[in-house]
Motif scaffolding. Structure first.
Motif, short mmCIF file in Angstrom:
data_model
loop_
_atom_site.label_atom_id
_atom_site.label_comp_id
_atom_site.label_asym_id
_atom_site.label_seq_id
_atom_site.Cartn_x
_atom_site.Cartn_y
_atom_site.Cartn_z
N LEU A 65 0.82 -1.21 0.00
CA LEU A 65 0.00 0.00 0.00
C LEU A 65 0.85 1.26 0.00
N VAL A 66 1.92 1.29 0.79
CA VAL A 66 2.73 2.52 0.82
C VAL A 66 3.39 2.75 -0.53
N THR A 67 3.67 1.68 -1.25
CA THR A 67 4.24 1.81 -2.60
C THR A 67 3.20 2.41 -3.54
N LEU A 68 2.00 1.86 -3.53
CA LEU A 68 0.94 2.38 -4.40
C LEU A 68 0.57 3.81 -4.04
N ASP A 69 0.57 4.12 -2.75
CA ASP A 69 0.17 5.44 -2.29
C ASP A 69 1.08 6.54 -2.85
N LEU A 70 2.33 6.19 -3.13
CA LEU A 70 3.25 7.16 -3.74
C LEU A 70 2.93 7.39 -5.21
N LEU A 71 2.28 6.42 -5.84
CA LEU A 71 1.99 6.50 -7.27
C LEU A 71 0.56 6.97 -7.55
N ILE A 72 -0.39 6.35 -6.87
CA ILE A 72 -1.82 6.70 -7.00
C ILE A 72 -2.32 6.94 -5.58
N PRO A 73 -2.19 8.15 -5.09
CA PRO A 73 -2.42 8.41 -3.66
C PRO A 73 -3.80 7.99 -3.16
N VAL A 74 -3.80 7.43 -1.96
CA VAL A 74 -5.06 7.12 -1.27
C VAL A 74 -5.72 8.44 -0.90
N GLU A 75 -6.97 8.63 -1.32
CA GLU A 75 -7.70 9.84 -0.96
C GLU A 75 -8.10 9.74 0.52
N ARG A 76 -7.44 10.52 1.35
CA ARG A 76 -7.63 10.39 2.81
C ARG A 76 -9.06 10.69 3.24
N GLU A 77 -9.73 11.63 2.58
CA GLU A 77 -11.11 11.95 2.97
C GLU A 77 -12.07 10.85 2.55
N LYS A 78 -11.80 10.22 1.42
CA LYS A 78 -12.66 9.15 0.91
C LYS A 78 -12.45 7.86 1.69
N TYR A 79 -11.22 7.65 2.17
CA TYR A 79 -10.88 6.40 2.86
C TYR A 79 -10.32 6.70 4.25
N PRO A 80 -11.15 7.16 5.17
CA PRO A 80 -10.66 7.55 6.51
C PRO A 80 -10.11 6.38 7.32
N GLN A 81 -10.64 5.17 7.10
CA GLN A 81 -10.13 4.01 7.83
C GLN A 81 -8.70 3.69 7.40
N ILE A 82 -8.44 3.78 6.10
CA ILE A 82 -7.08 3.53 5.60
C ILE A 82 -6.14 4.60 6.14
N LYS A 83 -6.59 5.85 6.14
CA LYS A 83 -5.76 6.95 6.65
C LYS A 83 -5.32 6.66 8.09
N ALA A 84 -6.28 6.30 8.94
CA ALA A 84 -5.96 6.04 10.34
C ALA A 84 -5.08 4.81 10.50
N TRP A 85 -5.35 3.80 9.69
CA TRP A 85 -4.57 2.55 9.74
C TRP A 85 -3.11 2.80 9.33
N LEU A 86 -2.92 3.58 8.26
CA LEU A 86 -1.56 3.89 7.82
C LEU A 86 -0.78 4.57 8.94
N GLU A 87 -1.40 5.53 9.59
CA GLU A 87 -0.73 6.24 10.68
C GLU A 87 -0.43 5.30 11.84
N ARG A 88 -1.33 4.39 12.11
CA ARG A 88 -1.17 3.43 13.20
C ARG A 88 -0.02 2.46 12.91
N ILE A 89 0.00 1.93 11.70
CA ILE A 89 1.02 0.93 11.34
C ILE A 89 2.41 1.55 11.31
N GLU A 90 2.50 2.77 10.81
CA GLU A 90 3.82 3.41 10.69
C GLU A 90 4.49 3.59 12.05
N LYS A 91 3.69 3.70 13.11
CA LYS A 91 4.26 3.82 14.45
C LYS A 91 4.68 2.47 15.02
N LEU A 92 4.13 1.40 14.48
CA LEU A 92 4.39 0.06 15.02
C LEU A 92 5.51 -0.67 14.31
N LEU A 93 5.74 -0.36 13.04
CA LEU A 93 6.75 -1.10 12.28
C LEU A 93 8.15 -0.59 12.59
N PRO A 94 9.06 -1.48 12.96
CA PRO A 94 10.44 -1.05 13.23
C PRO A 94 11.15 -0.63 11.95
#
Length: 226
Positions: free
Chosen positions: A170-199
């Motif tokens: 997803l982070v790869t695709l998001d750089l190419l065809i960005p996830v619309e944060r307003e359209k996909y609020p669950q993905i937006k929150a999940w991305l922020e959550r995962i980025e804090k957890l991954l070493p």
């Protein structure tokens, strides 16, 4: 042939390879990382094809010399053998079935968007994103948004190997065809959550994603200039 620690053949631009590296870090497993240089066609070398006749990465070689291919098989094996607990890939069959489903989604739906873009924009001579690529991508985003409506992670409320696997693509695709944060609020929150957890998310995941983004965008620019 035995080794003191497991070996992973990888390239950082590869989302599946990054999923294996990040899973190993999450469980505290020290890997012998062996980069495979695709520009030098090392993936087509006789040595590498003996490991994986499909000449794809990642390839995992355990300490007893057994060879495992496919990132989904590898991350599940890593957790089952080396993790201190089964949280990332539970033994509970109901939870495991849902995690398996999400990983099939990653390989059969989400990662297929990347493959479609690579086929068209790197190897197919196209200078813009094809409408089919865009449709596949937005359909994949809609699926993921739906999964995340039922919990804070892609299966329920606990991090699993499915989150790691999906996140690398997803982070790869998001750089190419960005996830619309307003359209996909669950993905937006999940991305922020995962980025804090991954070493080492920045050093491994985002750096690798940017490498593939740069390759694709450079090829698109060359294709437009022809």
């Amino acid at each position: 042939m035995s080794s003191s620690k497991p070996t992973l053949y990888y390239a950082l631009f590869s989302p599946p390879a990054r999923a294996c590296i990040l899973t190993a870090k999450l469980i505290g497993l020290d890997l012998d990382l062996k980069p495979v240089d695709f520009a030098k066609k090392e993936h087509l070398s006789e040595e590498f094809i003996k490991l994986n006749p499909q000449h794809q990465i990642p390839v995992f070689v355990d300490t007893d010399g057994e060879v495992y291919v496919d990132s989904h098989a590898i991350v599940c094996f890593l957790v089952a053998k080396y993790a201190q607990n089964d949280q990332l890939y539970p033994q509970d069959l109901k939870k495991r079935a849902h995690i398996d489903h999400r990983m099939h989604y990653e390989s059969g739906v989400l990662f297929q968007v990347i493959k479609d873009i690579v086929a068209r924009n790197i190897y197919g001579g196209e200078g813009e994103f094809n409408q089919r690529s865009l449709t596949l991508c937005h359909n994949a985003y809609a699926d993921l948004e739906h999964f995340l409506e039922n919990g804070t992670f892609v299966v329920g409320n606990e991090l699993s190997v499915a989150d790691v696997s999906i996140h690398t693509s997803l982070v790869t695709l998001d750089l190419l065809i960005p996830v619309e944060r307003e359209k996909y609020p669950q993905i937006k929150a999940w991305l922020e959550r995962i980025e804090k957890l991954l070493p080492e998310n920045e050093e491994i995941n985002l750096q690798g994603a940017r490498a593939l983004q740069t390759r694709i965008q450079n090829c698109m620019a060359e294709n437009r200039a022809k």
